[in-house]
Every structure is written in structure tokens, then in C-alpha cells.
Write a protein that holds these residues in place. Structure first.
Motif, PDB file in Angstrom:
ATOM      1  N   ILE A 262      46.023  35.858  38.671  1.00  0.00           N
ATOM      2  CA  ILE A 262      45.862  36.735  37.508  1.00  0.00           C
ATOM      3  C   ILE A 262      46.501  38.083  37.825  1.00  0.00           C
ATOM      4  O   ILE A 262      46.259  38.672  38.883  1.00  0.00           O
ATOM      5  CB  ILE A 262      44.384  36.896  37.145  1.00  0.00           C
ATOM      6  N   ILE A 263      47.318  38.550  36.882  1.00  0.00           N
ATOM      7  CA  ILE A 263      47.988  39.846  37.015  1.00  0.00           C
ATOM      8  C   ILE A 263      47.404  40.797  35.983  1.00  0.00           C
ATOM      9  O   ILE A 263      47.363  40.484  34.787  1.00  0.00           O
ATOM     10  CB  ILE A 263      49.503  39.716  36.790  1.00  0.00           C
TER      11      ILE A 263
ATOM     12  N   ALA B  13      41.700  40.670  39.444  1.00  0.00           N
ATOM     13  CA  ALA B  13      43.111  40.294  39.560  1.00  0.00           C
ATOM     14  C   ALA B  13      43.503  39.870  40.973  1.00  0.00           C
ATOM     15  O   ALA B  13      42.838  40.193  41.967  1.00  0.00           O
ATOM     16  CB  ALA B  13      44.002  41.448  39.107  1.00  0.00           C
ATOM     17  N   ASP B  14      44.611  39.150  41.032  1.00  0.00           N
ATOM     18  CA  ASP B  14      45.279  38.843  42.291  1.00  0.00           C
ATOM     19  C   ASP B  14      46.464  39.782  42.517  1.00  0.00           C
ATOM     20  O   ASP B  14      46.905  39.938  43.653  1.00  0.00           O
ATOM     21  CB  ASP B  14      45.772  37.390  42.273  1.00  0.00           C
ATOM     22  N   GLU B  15      46.968  40.360  41.425  1.00  0.00           N
ATOM     23  CA  GLU B  15      48.126  41.255  41.498  1.00  0.00           C
ATOM     24  C   GLU B  15      47.924  42.406  40.533  1.00  0.00           C
ATOM     25  O   GLU B  15      47.450  42.217  39.411  1.00  0.00           O
ATOM     26  CB  GLU B  15      49.407  40.484  41.142  1.00  0.00           C
ATOM     27  N   PHE B  16      48.285  43.603  40.984  1.00  0.00           N
ATOM     28  CA  PHE B  16      48.335  44.765  40.098  1.00  0.00           C
ATOM     29  C   PHE B  16      49.789  45.135  39.887  1.00  0.00           C
ATOM     30  O   PHE B  16      50.547  45.321  40.846  1.00  0.00           O
ATOM     31  CB  PHE B  16      47.584  45.963  40.679  1.00  0.00           C
TER      32      PHE B  16
ATOM     33  N   LEU C 150      38.882  42.475  26.857  1.00  0.00           N
ATOM     34  CA  LEU C 150      39.679  42.050  27.997  1.00  0.00           C
ATOM     35  C   LEU C 150      38.781  41.760  29.196  1.00  0.00           C
ATOM     36  O   LEU C 150      38.951  40.740  29.893  1.00  0.00           O
ATOM     37  CB  LEU C 150      40.703  43.133  28.358  1.00  0.00           C
ATOM     38  N   GLU C 151      37.824  42.625  29.458  1.00  0.00           N
ATOM     39  CA  GLU C 151      36.925  42.409  30.587  1.00  0.00           C
ATOM     40  C   GLU C 151      36.143  41.106  30.432  1.00  0.00           C
ATOM     41  O   GLU C 151      36.016  40.318  31.381  1.00  0.00           O
ATOM     42  CB  GLU C 151      35.962  43.591  30.724  1.00  0.00           C
ATOM     43  N   GLU C 152      35.653  40.848  29.237  1.00  0.00           N
ATOM     44  CA  GLU C 152      34.942  39.587  29.003  1.00  0.00           C
ATOM     45  C   GLU C 152      35.871  38.392  29.130  1.00  0.00           C
ATOM     46  O   GLU C 152      35.484  37.333  29.654  1.00  0.00           O
ATOM     47  CB  GLU C 152      34.278  39.595  27.619  1.00  0.00           C
ATOM     48  N   GLN C 153      37.094  38.527  28.634  1.00  0.00           N
ATOM     49  CA  GLN C 153      38.031  37.416  28.746  1.00  0.00           C
ATOM     50  C   GLN C 153      38.295  37.082  30.213  1.00  0.00           C
ATOM     51  O   GLN C 153      38.358  35.906  30.597  1.00  0.00           O
ATOM     52  CB  GLN C 153      39.340  37.749  28.028  1.00  0.00           C
ATOM     53  N   LEU C 154      38.462  38.086  31.036  1.00  0.00           N
ATOM     54  CA  LEU C 154      38.676  37.846  32.455  1.00  0.00           C
ATOM     55  C   LEU C 154      37.477  37.127  33.073  1.00  0.00           C
ATOM     56  O   LEU C 154      37.645  36.207  33.890  1.00  0.00           O
ATOM     57  CB  LEU C 154      38.949  39.164  33.175  1.00  0.00           C
ATOM     58  N   ALA C 155      36.274  37.537  32.691  1.00  0.00           N
ATOM     59  CA  ALA C 155      35.084  36.874  33.223  1.00  0.00           C
ATOM     60  C   ALA C 155      35.006  35.421  32.769  1.00  0.00           C
ATOM     61  O   ALA C 155      34.661  34.517  33.550  1.00  0.00           O
ATOM     62  CB  ALA C 155      33.833  37.638  32.782  1.00  0.00           C
TER      63      ALA C 155
END
Length: 347
Positions: A177-178, A195-198, A132-137
């Protein structure tokens, strides 16, 4: 800034495209800010959820062409389902198809059964969060690479070499990105960094306030607080089963009592006034956006009831400061707080 109200649906429980289209059109007409849907390939209980699942991004692309104002997105896409490069292309395309109304909620994935059923690898939880962390990057990197330049990423799980980083979304810097969930460690860190939203899904006001505090601390640790980036939007998911009578509310709540793989939740079962009160409590701890989960997409009367008897009561309320979450909970009975949807902005 006022509290914004979205609807969240679970089509894997049993809803085809036409059901979702009717629902999203009514939500748009009713003044809701957004329509978000789960990204699952299988129902989670004994009921098979006929006629079967619908792919989240294929569906959202179609809905983008059938709507004009309402925002569209996932809560949440599982990082195990799609490679990050194609996912970035997919979401950017739907953003263009919608005129810039798309949001990407993304998580590590948790429902093992659907992976087993459809032959999708399901690694251990640590690796899922690493992916997930890599996908976000990768996704944010592809969207933010200037046109004419290329993007590369060499990670433990994904490798991209000189990707053209196209197409570009309509929204500058990419769709919001949430990141959300109940995890106390890596989830707040990933939200603070990417993220932009948590979003805290379907838990009590007290548990949600604690999650907001963990995210605020993660923003401090990662340097986001002083970076000049916009502060995280704090949102909450609320399971809703309300009615004009108690019997009607209990009928709508019946599916919540069926055994499933979902963790325990804190639903609002009762009257429109009870839902207004709960929304006010979330606003008081800093939530500026609420995602109302409605179980049955064919129950359009439920959606109309909220639009007619809840939304008009939500006026002129500003969320409390996130760092005041604990004191807000300890200060005694929370007064009813209100939120506003800007109807004047509707076409």
C-alpha cells in the motif's frame, strides 16, 4: 538496497488501452521496475483528453495478463470512487491475475470537478480523510483475515458484517500500500500506520526531505519504528521532459505550461545527465524508489531515451538514511548518486 525506477502515467490526458499496452510493454522491456497510472475520470485542463478516461483497475487487470515481470499499480486511487470492500476484492483479483505484481496507491481524492461530472459524492476534506482511514482499515483487514474466518468493521462511514474476506491476494499480507501527498498532518500518520511506501509527488528535493522527516516523526509517534514492521519505503515523484537536444526537451515540456488544476511542480527539463543528477539528489535524502512521470503515452521515444541513456548510468548507489535528510541537504553540493535495476532478474 538500491534505488528502483518506475514510470508513472496519466491516461486521463488522452490515451486509450492500446496506448497504455504499448507503453507498459516497452517499459517492461526497457528494465523499469514498475508501471503506475493515475486514477482519474476527467482531464484537468481545457483539452478533453480524447478519447476519454479509462478505468484504472479495469485497465490494470488487462495489463496484468499482457505482462510478466513489471509491477503494476495506481498513484493514486481515490477513496471516493469505490467502496472499500469491493475495492479490496478488485485489487486482490488483479494481484492474482498478475501473479503477485500489484500495488495499491490510495488517497483521499482531491479533484472536485470529476466528482461533479460523474455524480460521485465529494464531501469536505476532513470527511474524505476519515473515509480514507476507514478504507485502509477495511482493505488491510480483509486481506489479512485468515481463510475460513470472517471480517467485520463498524465505522462511522462503512459497516461490514461477517465478510468472507475473499479472494486472497497472491502477495502475503496483501499488495503493498502506497500513501503519499503533501499534507503535513494526517497523511504522515496514515502512512505510518497503514502503508508500505510513502510517496512525495513532484516537489523539490528540499520539500521532499521535509516530508520524509514528518513521516519519520509519525513513525515514532505511532510506534511503528519499534514495532518490528519493515520500515517505510520512501519514494518521490519526478516530472520528466528530457531530450537529446534542448529543443526536444522543450517540446516535451510544453504540456507542463498549460493551465490545469494541478498544484505547482518541480520538473526536470533538459538532458539525460540532468535527470541522473536529480535522481542522485533524491537518493541522497533517502528515496529508495523514484516514479518518473511522463506526460505523453504515445511518445515512446521519450521512454526509450530514459531506458537507454539514464538507466545504464544508475549503478551501485544506496539511498541515504531517512533521518539524515536535513544534513544531506545542508552538506554542500550533492554528488551524483547512482541506482541499479537488476536486469538479471528479468525473464
Amino acid at each position: 538496497m538500491t534505488v528502483r525506477i518506475c514510470v508513472f502515467t496519466e491516461p486521463h490526458r488522452g490515451a486509450d488501452y492500446d496506448d497504455q499496452l504499448r507503453f507498459v510493454r516497452l517499459a517492461e522491456d526497457g528494465g523499469f521496475e514498475g508501471f503506475f497510472r493515475a486514477d482519474h475520470y476527467q482531464a484537468m485542463g481545457a483539452d478533453p483528453g480524447l478519447p476519454g478516461p479509462t478505468d484504472a483497475w479495469l485497465t490494470l487487470g488487462a495489463l496484468a495478463r499482457e505482462t510478466s515481470r513489471i509491477r503494476l499499480g495506481t498513484l493514486v486511487t481515490s477513496a471516493t470512487f469505490r467502496l472499500p470492500g469491493p475495492l479490496a476484492v478488485m485489487v486482490a483479483q488483479v494481484d492474482r491475475m498478475s501473479g503477485g505484481r500489484v500495488e495499491l496507491g490510495i488517497g483521499a481524492g482531491w479533484y472536485e470537478r470529476e466528482h461533479t461530472s460523474y455524480g460521485i459524492p465529494f464531501p469536505a476534506v476532513g470527511e474524505r480523510f476519515d473515509r480514507l482511514e476507514e478504507q485502509l482499515a477495511v482493505i488491510t483487514g480483509l486481506w489479512r483475515t485468515p481463510v475460513g474466518e470472517s471480517f467485520s468493521h463498524h465505522g462511522d462511514h462503512y459497516r461490514l458484517d461477517d465478510a468472507p474476506a475473499l479472494p486472497k491476494p497472491v502477495q502475503v499480507q496483501g499488495p503493498p500500500i502506497i500513501v503519499g501527498g503533501r499534507g503535513p498532518k494526517r497523511t504522515p500518520e496514515l502512512a505510518a500506520r497503514y502503508a508500505d511506501e510513502f510517496n512525495m509527488p513532484f516537489k523539490s528535493v528540499a520539500e521532499t526531505a521535509q516530508a520524509y522527516q514528518r513521516v519519520a516523526e509519525a513513525c515514532d509517534r505511532t510506534g511503528r519504528t519499534d514495532s518490528g514492521r519493515p520500515p517505510l519505503v520512501l519514494s518521490a515523484g519526478v516530472v520528466v521532459a528530457i531530450g537529446r537536444t534542448d529543443a526536444e526537451a522543450q517540446r516535451r515540456a510544453a504540456p507542463l505550461h498549460v493551465k490545469s488544476a494541478l498544484p505547482p511542480e518541480d520538473p526536470v527539463v533538459g538532458s539525460p545527465a540532468q535527470l541522473v543528477e536529480r535522481l542522485g539528489e533524491f537518493a541522497a535524502i533517502g528515496a529508495s524508489r523514484i516514479h518518473l512521470r511522463l506526460t505523453d503515452l504515445t511518445d515512446l521515444d521519450h521512454l526509450e531515451l530514459i531506458a537507454s541513456e539514464v538507466l545504464p548510468q544508475l549503478e551501485d548507489v544506496k539511498p541515504g538514511a531517512p533521518c539524515a535528510a536535513s544534513s544531506a541537504l545542508q552538506s554542500g553540493p550533492l554528488s551524483m548518486v547512482r541506482a541499479e535495476l537488476d536486469q538479471a532478474s528479468r525473464p
